[in-house]
Design a protein around this motif. Structure first.
Motif, PDB file in Angstrom:
ATOM      1  N   GLU A  40       0.800  -1.221   0.000  1.00  0.00           N
ATOM      2  CA  GLU A  40       0.000   0.000   0.000  1.00  0.00           C
ATOM      3  C   GLU A  40       0.839   1.281   0.000  1.00  0.00           C
ATOM      4  OE1 GLU A  40      -3.227  -0.162  -0.261  1.00  0.00           O
ATOM      5  OE2 GLU A  40      -3.352  -2.340  -0.004  1.00  0.00           O
ATOM      6  N   ASP A  95       2.521   5.579   3.816  1.00  0.00           N
ATOM      7  CA  ASP A  95       1.609   6.699   4.067  1.00  0.00           C
ATOM      8  C   ASP A  95       0.145   6.299   3.908  1.00  0.00           C
ATOM      9  OD1 ASP A  95       3.738   8.349   4.574  1.00  0.00           O
ATOM     10  OD2 ASP A  95       3.820   9.185   2.551  1.00  0.00           O
ATOM     11  N   ARG A  96      -0.133   5.415   2.966  1.00  0.00           N
ATOM     12  CA  ARG A  96      -1.523   5.023   2.697  1.00  0.00           C
ATOM     13  C   ARG A  96      -1.996   3.848   3.569  1.00  0.00           C
ATOM     14  NH1 ARG A  96       0.860   5.830  -2.039  1.00  0.00           N
ATOM     15  NH2 ARG A  96       1.065   3.611  -2.493  1.00  0.00           N
TER      16      ARG A  96
END
Length: 198
Positions: free
Chosen positions: A27, A30-31
């Motif tokens: 992912e 950060d996500r």
């Protein structure tokens, strides 16, 4: 009264770190969310928070564990009695074998380290520098006349070897130990003999 540590504490911690590496690699750090991490790990978010106070803490522990174990394993190799060339062959082979099964950690190391505070990055980069210095010293011993007084050439040679190893990691993710050993031999033949030596 202090809370006792569960018998499976280390096992759960290892599972969280492995799951986090997979989620962060897939992912992006950060996500990625703690909800995704909990689902990947098969435990509740509350259980994760029992082990780690934040996503950042998980990232640091994952990279610290991975890079420290990599450094300790390679720098702890027994090289006694080996020639300079055989020392290089053993070091390169063991580095490539140590990369097996940690593709996610390796990817997160490249993409996620910058999310950490400077002091934590400094520690993690020190592990990397120790590995680079270890290999650089080996290469320097093979051809001292070539590299004496030319640290830039020695560094370029060292990083070129790491570049070849990282290429293999990027494009041969599922390679087994035999394939990694064969490629390590190829890298060393190129480094020691050049194309004619193949």
């Amino acid at each position: 009264m202090a809370r006792t540590i569960a018998k499976d504490h280390d096992h759960k911690r290892t599972r969280i770190l492995k799951s986090a590496a997979h989620v962060f690699a897939r992912e992006g750090f950060d996500r990625a969310s703690m909800t995704q991490l909990a689902a990947e790990c098969g435990i509740s978010k509350a259980n994760i928070y029992h082990y780690y106070e934040s996503k950042d803490a998980i990232l640091f522990d994952m990279l610290d564990t991975y890079l420290r174990q990599l450094r300790d394993g390679i720098l702890g190799l027994d090289m006694r009695g080996l020639s300079a060339s055989d020392t290089l062959r053993k070091a390169v082979r063991e580095i490539l074998l140590a990369y097996q099964g940690v593709d996610d950690e390796h990817r997160v190391q490249t993409s996620g380290m910058s999310a950490l505070p400077p002091d934590q990055q400094k520690l993690l980069k020190s592990y990397q520098r120790e590995l680079v210095q270890f290999l650089s010293d080996i290469i320097g011993d093979i051809a001292p006349d070539v590299f004496r007084g030319n640290p830039a050439k020695l560094r370029a040679t060292t990083m070129s070897i790491f570049g070849m190893l990282n290429w293999f990691y990027m494009w041969n993710t599922n390679a087994d130990a035999e394939a990694r050993t064969e490629y390590a031999q190829l890298v060393c033949d190129l480094a020691l003999e050049g194309v004619r030596g193949l």
